[in-house]
Write a protein that holds these residues in place. Sequence first.
Motif, PDB file in Angstrom:
ATOM      1  N   SER A   1      -4.622 -10.029   5.160  1.00 48.50           N
ATOM      2  CA  SER A   1      -4.580 -10.294   3.402  1.00 48.50           C
ATOM      3  C   SER A   1      -5.664  -9.582   2.689  1.00 48.50           C
ATOM      4  N   PHE A   2      -5.187  -8.755   1.843  1.00 48.15           N
ATOM      5  CA  PHE A   2      -6.266  -7.919   1.058  1.00 48.15           C
ATOM      6  C   PHE A   2      -5.689  -8.220  -1.031  1.00 48.15           C
ATOM      7  N   GLU A   3      -7.284  -7.854  -1.487  1.00 48.35           N
ATOM      8  CA  GLU A   3      -7.230  -8.746  -2.707  1.00 48.35           C
ATOM      9  C   GLU A   3      -7.077  -7.023  -3.658  1.00 48.35           C
ATOM     10  N   GLU A   4      -6.665  -5.832  -2.861  1.00 47.51           N
ATOM     11  CA  GLU A   4      -6.280  -4.708  -3.321  1.00 47.51           C
ATOM     12  C   GLU A   4      -5.073  -4.025  -2.622  1.00 47.51           C
ATOM     13  N   VAL A   5      -3.520  -3.196  -3.072  1.00 49.89           N
ATOM     14  CA  VAL A   5      -3.381  -2.798  -1.454  1.00 49.89           C
ATOM     15  C   VAL A   5      -2.875  -1.697  -2.714  1.00 49.89           C
ATOM     16  N   LEU A   6      -2.913  -0.398  -2.518  1.00 50.08           N
ATOM     17  CA  LEU A   6      -2.352   0.667  -3.285  1.00 50.08           C
ATOM     18  C   LEU A   6      -1.645   1.242  -2.105  1.00 50.08           C
ATOM     19  N   LEU A   7      -0.154   1.478  -2.520  1.00 52.08           N
ATOM     20  CA  LEU A   7       0.973   2.285  -1.683  1.00 52.08           C
ATOM     21  C   LEU A   7       0.898   2.958  -2.419  1.00 52.08           C
ATOM     22  N   HIS A   8       0.737   4.059  -3.332  1.00 50.63           N
ATOM     23  CA  HIS A   8       1.413   4.716  -4.007  1.00 50.63           C
ATOM     24  C   HIS A   8       0.971   6.156  -3.634  1.00 50.63           C
ATOM     25  N   HIS A   9       2.081   7.326  -4.261  1.00 50.88           N
ATOM     26  CA  HIS A   9       2.354   8.388  -3.973  1.00 50.88           C
ATOM     27  C   HIS A   9       2.662   8.460  -2.046  1.00 50.88           C
ATOM     28  N   ASN A  10       4.226   7.196  -1.942  1.00 49.65           N
ATOM     29  CA  ASN A  10       4.189   7.507   0.086  1.00 49.65           C
ATOM     30  C   ASN A  10       5.615   8.176  -1.100  1.00 49.65           C
ATOM     31  N   ARG A  11       7.296   7.970  -0.118  1.00 51.81           N
ATOM     32  CA  ARG A  11       8.193   8.488  -0.112  1.00 51.81           C
ATOM     33  C   ARG A  11       8.856   6.872   0.105  1.00 51.81           C
ATOM     34  N   LEU A  12       8.161   5.851   0.135  1.00 51.96           N
ATOM     35  CA  LEU A  12       8.752   4.422  -0.182  1.00 51.96           C
ATOM     36  C   LEU A  12       9.948   4.332  -1.009  1.00 51.96           C
ATOM     37  N   GLU A  13      10.931   4.048   0.485  1.00 50.34           N
ATOM     38  CA  GLU A  13      12.355   2.905  -0.776  1.00 50.34           C
ATOM     39  C   GLU A  13      12.367   1.906  -0.681  1.00 50.34           C
ATOM     40  N   ALA A  14      12.021   1.330  -0.281  1.00 50.97           N
ATOM     41  CA  ALA A  14      11.620   0.034   0.626  1.00 50.97           C
ATOM     42  C   ALA A  14      10.580  -1.466   0.655  1.00 50.97           C
TER      43      ALA A  14
END
Length: 117
Positions: A77-90
């Motif tokens: 578990s995290f307080e902050e999750v940054l998943l920006h600037h990828n190619r995430l489709e799902a």
Amino acid sequence: MCLCVSPPCADAAAIFPCRCSNTSAGIVTLSCDGVTEASVAARALQAEGYGANPLGAFHLRYGTVTAIAADFFGERSFEEVLLHHNRLEAVEAGSVEAMKEDLVTLDLNSNRLTQPL
């Protein structure tokens, strides 16, 4: 005089190419920026040696990851999750379920999401 103790990180070799940093304030950041496959980050998340949940932040930015599976974070578990600037489709909804009490920031900007979280 301050006797400051940093919270633990997993062994650097076990999580490479991801990196873990910590501060005496108790903030642990696991950064897997630039990875091309989710399995690389998932391996780092499952490594032994981190402190107790929640950890401070998880970064998976500027890579080519296309999906985050429901079991990606496991029980971590995290307080902050940054998943920006990828190619995430799902990003499967179950992936952040264990964090619902801890998560303050979730950044999914600049991806290719085709389904809501």
